[in-house]
Design an enzyme around this catalytic site. Structure first.
Site, short mmCIF file in Angstrom:
data_model
loop_
_atom_site.label_atom_id
_atom_site.label_comp_id
_atom_site.label_asym_id
_atom_site.label_seq_id
_atom_site.Cartn_x
_atom_site.Cartn_y
_atom_site.Cartn_z
N GLY A 39 0.85 -1.19 0.00
CA GLY A 39 0.00 0.00 0.00
C GLY A 39 0.89 1.25 0.00
O GLY A 39 2.05 1.18 0.41
N LEU A 64 -4.29 -6.18 17.24
CA LEU A 64 -4.99 -4.94 16.89
C LEU A 64 -5.86 -4.50 18.06
O LEU A 64 -6.56 -5.32 18.65
CB LEU A 64 -5.89 -5.20 15.68
CG LEU A 64 -5.18 -5.68 14.41
CD1 LEU A 64 -6.18 -6.30 13.44
CD2 LEU A 64 -4.46 -4.50 13.74
N TYR A 146 -0.23 -17.75 -1.12
CA TYR A 146 -1.42 -16.90 -1.17
C TYR A 146 -2.69 -17.76 -1.16
O TYR A 146 -3.58 -17.54 -0.34
CB TYR A 146 -1.36 -16.05 -2.44
CG TYR A 146 -2.43 -14.99 -2.55
CD1 TYR A 146 -2.39 -13.86 -1.76
CD2 TYR A 146 -3.47 -15.13 -3.47
CE1 TYR A 146 -3.37 -12.86 -1.88
CE2 TYR A 146 -4.44 -14.15 -3.59
CZ TYR A 146 -4.38 -13.01 -2.80
OH TYR A 146 -5.36 -12.04 -2.94
N TYR A 160 -13.99 -19.52 13.95
CA TYR A 160 -14.36 -18.51 14.96
C TYR A 160 -15.89 -18.35 14.99
O TYR A 160 -16.48 -18.19 16.05
CB TYR A 160 -13.71 -17.16 14.65
CG TYR A 160 -12.37 -16.96 15.33
CD1 TYR A 160 -11.23 -17.62 14.88
CD2 TYR A 160 -12.23 -16.12 16.44
CE1 TYR A 160 -10.00 -17.44 15.49
CE2 TYR A 160 -11.00 -15.94 17.06
CZ TYR A 160 -9.90 -16.60 16.58
OH TYR A 160 -8.68 -16.42 17.20
#
Ligand code: UDP
Length: 314
Positions: A39, A64, A146, A160
């Protein structure tokens, strides 16, 4: 409209920066997290100083901690050249990044959307690809970091969801193009346009008989937002892409024609594990989200060529 605080990981990337724009235009507050690996600040420089925009330089593989109402996880190099340049890091970004966004979403009880990929289908034996197809993926090849990284991220999202009730959304994104693609990221649309504008021959890998289906970035962003805002039961995985399929040689011809280049094409070896055909079945997105792409290849290529022409001229 309820104003939300929205976390976009990978918000300085091609797709992420357009998503930040759309969310801010819709009146939301955006927290953009990016490690600036692929980015660039250039993609979001017009948002710097905007009261509804924060940008935090952080890698998604670190825990995070943000107070937000929604999370979009777009953080991962997405072009084959970039994701193959440091494959171990790519796997870590996919897997640890998924765990970190899922931990945050679970603790906040907020929805989290995973930018998955058509690469989960590998070199598909079924055509077009619908969500029920489990794929045909080489687990040890050069694309595997990937493909398998993104597959494992999907696994984590669904585990989850089942284990902790996390509010998940999984979008399988097919080839997307538009302004702010990196000129040197090796992807076909940007490569071809940059080559043609530069008067260089277009590099066709193989004979260009392999196919892809190309979705303009604005359509993709609209699809991601619609999926995020769909009711909780709509988890996906759901294909987002443009179902019009083109041979890569046809794309080359269209770009040569539109740019007025007479440099022609040059043939290079087809990379390992390059999928031969790819085209989404988007009936689930149409039926569940009422989403369908609006911008055709002709319009999308014009906008993208104009972007690169201006960028090269600067
Ligand atoms: N490709 C090509 N020339 C280029 C770049 C890509 O012929 O300069 C081909 C590539 O082999 C693949 C297709 O274009 O079949 C799309 O490649 P891209 O890297 O954009 O994305 P992929 O869909 O393979 O992840």
């Amino acid at each position: 409209m309820v104003r939300k605080r929205v976390l976009v990981t990978g918000g300085c990337g091609f797709l992420g920066s357009h998503l930040c724009d759309a969310l801010i235009d819709a009146g939301h507050h955006v927290v953009c997290v990016d490690n600036l690996h692929t980015g660039t600040m250039r993609n979001i420089e017009h948002l710097i100083g905007h009261a509804a925009f924060e940008c935090v330089e952080q890698d998604v593989t670190s825990p995070l901690s943000f107070d937000v109402d929604q999370i979009y996880n777009l953080a991962c190099p997405a072009s084959p050249v970039h994701y193959q340049s440091d494959p171990v890091r790519t796997v870590r970004t996919c897997v640890q990044g998924a765990i970190n966004v899922l931990e945050l979403a679970t603790s906040l009880n907020c929805p989290v959307l995973q930018a998955s990929t058509s690469e989960v289908y590998g070199d598909p034996a079924e055509h077009p690809q619908s969500e029920g197809y489990w794929g045909h993926v080489n687990p040890i090849g050069i694309r595997s970091c990937y493909d398998e990284g993104k597959r494992c991220a999907e696994t984590l999202f669904f585990d989850y969801h089942r284990q902790y009730g996390t509010r998940i959304k999984v979008a399988r994104i097919f080839n997307t193009y538009g302004p702010r693609m990196l000129p040197d990221d090796g992807r076909v649309v940007s490569n071809f346009i940059v080559q043609a504008l530069d008067g260089q021959p277009i590099t066709l890998y193989g004979r260009g008989a392999q196919t892809r289906s190309f979705c303009y970035v604005d359509d993709m962003v609209r699809g991601l937002i619609q999926l995020m805002n769909a009711k909780d039961g709509v988890t996906g995985p759901i294909n987002l892409g443009n179902p019009l399929e083109y041979k890569i040689a046809e794309l080359a011809e269209a770009i040569l024609h539109k740019t007025g280049s007479d440099a022609g094409v040059t043939y290079q070896d087809l990379p390992h594990d390059d999928p031969k055909r790819r085209c989404p079945d988007i009936s689930m997105a149409e039926n569940t989200l009422g989403w369908t792409p609006h911008i055709n290849m002709d319009q999308g290529l014009d906008k993208t060529i104009a972007y690169f022409a201006e960028r090269i001229a600067k």
